[in-house]
Design an enzyme around this catalytic site. Structure first.
Site, PDB file in Angstrom:
ATOM      1  N   TRP A   1     -15.088  20.223  11.650  1.00 46.82           N
ATOM      2  CA  TRP A   1     -15.176  21.105  10.471  1.00 46.82           C
ATOM      3  C   TRP A   1     -16.373  20.693   9.626  1.00 46.82           C
ATOM      4  O   TRP A   1     -16.472  19.572   9.161  1.00 46.82           O
ATOM      5  CB  TRP A   1     -13.884  21.024   9.662  1.00 46.82           C
ATOM      6  CG  TRP A   1     -13.827  21.939   8.466  1.00 46.82           C
ATOM      7  CD1 TRP A   1     -14.424  23.160   8.334  1.00 46.82           C
ATOM      8  CD2 TRP A   1     -13.131  21.703   7.230  1.00 46.82           C
ATOM      9  NE1 TRP A   1     -14.148  23.701   7.109  1.00 46.82           N
ATOM     10  CE2 TRP A   1     -13.353  22.839   6.410  1.00 46.82           C
ATOM     11  CE3 TRP A   1     -12.351  20.664   6.742  1.00 46.82           C
ATOM     12  CZ2 TRP A   1     -12.815  22.925   5.117  1.00 46.82           C
ATOM     13  CZ3 TRP A   1     -11.817  20.759   5.472  1.00 46.82           C
ATOM     14  CH2 TRP A   1     -12.051  21.882   4.672  1.00 46.82           C
TER      15      TRP A   1
ATOM     16  N   GLU B   1      -0.140  20.592   8.083  1.00 45.67           N
ATOM     17  CA  GLU B   1      -0.985  20.127   6.981  1.00 45.67           C
ATOM     18  C   GLU B   1      -0.082  19.762   5.807  1.00 45.67           C
ATOM     19  O   GLU B   1       0.697  20.586   5.337  1.00 45.67           O
ATOM     20  CB  GLU B   1      -1.994  21.192   6.559  1.00 45.67           C
ATOM     21  CG  GLU B   1      -2.900  20.749   5.427  1.00 45.67           C
ATOM     22  CD  GLU B   1      -3.911  21.816   5.024  1.00 45.67           C
ATOM     23  OE1 GLU B   1      -4.228  21.892   3.827  1.00 45.67           O
ATOM     24  OE2 GLU B   1      -4.365  22.572   5.916  1.00 45.67           O
TER      25      GLU B   1
ATOM     26  N   GLU C   1      -4.454  18.301  -4.458  1.00 43.18           N
ATOM     27  CA  GLU C   1      -5.591  19.208  -4.356  1.00 43.18           C
ATOM     28  C   GLU C   1      -5.913  19.642  -5.787  1.00 43.18           C
ATOM     29  O   GLU C   1      -5.138  20.361  -6.408  1.00 43.18           O
ATOM     30  CB  GLU C   1      -5.231  20.412  -3.486  1.00 43.18           C
ATOM     31  CG  GLU C   1      -6.399  21.301  -3.124  1.00 43.18           C
ATOM     32  CD  GLU C   1      -6.023  22.348  -2.095  1.00 43.18           C
ATOM     33  OE1 GLU C   1      -6.927  22.891  -1.444  1.00 43.18           O
ATOM     34  OE2 GLU C   1      -4.816  22.626  -1.944  1.00 43.18           O
TER      35      GLU C   1
ATOM     36  N   GLU D   1     -14.614  19.787  -1.545  1.00 40.32           N
ATOM     37  CA  GLU D   1     -15.026  21.045  -0.912  1.00 40.32           C
ATOM     38  C   GLU D   1     -15.083  22.180  -1.932  1.00 40.32           C
ATOM     39  O   GLU D   1     -14.621  22.034  -3.070  1.00 40.32           O
ATOM     40  CB  GLU D   1     -14.042  21.408   0.208  1.00 40.32           C
ATOM     41  CG  GLU D   1     -12.611  21.566  -0.288  1.00 40.32           C
ATOM     42  CD  GLU D   1     -11.621  21.871   0.827  1.00 40.32           C
ATOM     43  OE1 GLU D   1     -11.849  22.844   1.562  1.00 40.32           O
ATOM     44  OE2 GLU D   1     -10.614  21.154   0.931  1.00 40.32           O
TER      45      GLU D   1
END
Length: 386
Positions: free
Chosen positions: A58, A148, A153, A250
């Site tokens: 990725w 996952e 997050e 990200e």
């Protein structure tokens, strides 16, 4: 003595660092640090035996790609710095970073990190995942799935959802690809907690107890805030496989990318990970080779005593960085020792009990219980009578 006695004794010593602990283990069990997935980041470079400095398979989500140069270890932290690419690479114009474990065998246990997010519109994350495999419970082997487990997050400089600036945001994803399709379907159940300060203002501790194939308990700053039962729409045991661990910064398709001026500001463009620790739950009397040399526990003992028929039952929890011996002293009201007992304990955070027959007290009434580790240190004993 037919009552349950309150907390009797607490001994605390050997603390020189900020710490966090896993939740209290069940009776008869102890937490043992798994060194493969633990790191204090006290060196001057990433431990290449444990970690990749990228995410295999990725590149990142445009416009931010993962580059190894974003990763550094210094001042006791893993740092992931975001910035602007010198030259665009296809759809990538900026960069973040990813660190993932080389082992993908992280299984049921407790996983935590202490982190401070960057203050830009990019994530700071701590999560677990594995690769796609065929879904064996169906006759059609063309379908597949992966897992996952998102522990944290967040987006320190987020502009869309406030909870990503001041909260712990967690999720469980059963990522399923139907027969004959390529696109994933996410079977998800998530949760979240509001923190006492924003994620970029100070370090917070984020933890998850992955208990079994169906249940995950989430902890923010050492406090349990929710238990999630993983979605079973497809599988009755959705989280049944080991995973790897990831720390990633990200961009998202629902959150505008950070401004160039923010990416160039070294005061706000870096995510910091103080440490990551992983624990296995094992029987309290199981001998194991230590795989982690760092002294992470503030070593202590806690006691609770109750009378059961003709016995005195001492419930105790302990934290020990090495194998130890605990000496229990049973005293009368004048401080005379009526009975003593030494118990060997293995390194970890354990929960056990000790049963003493009342005959050992020779018809005298015990007044208090003391306990201490027997290695040579100057210790202050604090006791509460019963």
């Amino acid at each position: 003595m037919n009552q349950k006695y309150p907390l009797l004794f607490l001994l605390v010593f050997l603390t020189t660092q900020i710490f966090a602990d896993p939740p209290i283990p069940p009776k008869g069990f102890r937490w043992v640090v798994n060194g493969i997935f633990s790191d204090e980041f006290n060196g001057n470079k990433l431990n290449s035996k444990k970690w990749y400095d990228t995410f295999n398979g990725w590149e990142g989500r445009a416009p931010a790609m993962f580059i190894p140069e974003a990763i550094s270890v210094k001042n006791g932290n893993l740092e992931i710095k975001s910035g602007v690419l010198d030259k665009p690479v296809n759809d990538f114009t900026i960069y973040g970073g990813a660190v993932s474990s080389k082992s993908s065998n992280a299984y049921y246990g407790y996983y935590e990190c202490r982190a401070k997010a960057s203050k830009i519109a990019m994530s700071t994350t701590f999560w677990m995942s594995n690769a796609k495999v065929p879904y064996a419970d169906t006759e059609d082997t063309r379908d597949s799935y992966s897992q996952e487990l998102d522990i944290q997050e967040c987006i320190g400089g987020g502009t869309v959802h406030k909870k990503f600036r001041n909260g712990m945001n967690s999720n469980t994803h059963f990522r399923y690809v139907k027969p004959g399709e390529k696109k994933e379907t996410f079977m998800s159940k998530g949760t979240g907690a509001t923190l006492n300060s924003e994620v970029s203002d100070e370090f917070h501790t984020y933890g998850a107890w992955w208990k079994n194939a169906n249940e995950v308990m989430y902890y923010a700053d050492n406090q349990l805030f929710d238990t999630v039962m993983v979605c079973t729409d497809i599988s009755s045991r959705p989280f049944d496989r080991p995973m790897k661990i990831n720390m990633v910064t990200e961009t998202y398709n629902w959150q505008p990318a950070p401004l160039k001026e923010d990416l160039l500001n070294d005061e706000i463009n870096t995510a910091f990970y103080d440490w990551i620790r992983s624990y296995e739950l094992v029987k309290v009397d199981k001998k194991m080779k230590l795989t982690y040399k760092e002294p992470i526990y503030t070593e202590n003992i806690k006691l609770e005593v109750k009378n059961i028929d003709t016995s005195l039952l001492v419930d105790f929890t302990y934290k020990a960085n090495r194998n130890r011996k605990i000496e229990f002293l049973f005293l009368d009201q004048d401080g005379n020792v009526l009975h003593k007992k030494k118990v060997a304990v293995y390194a970890g955070y354990g929960n056990n009990n000790l049963e003493i027959e009342m005959d050992n007290f020779k018809n005298k009434k015990p007044y208090c219980v003391q306990a201490k580790y027997t290695f040579k240190l100057k210790l202050k004993t604090v006791e509460t009578v019963f």
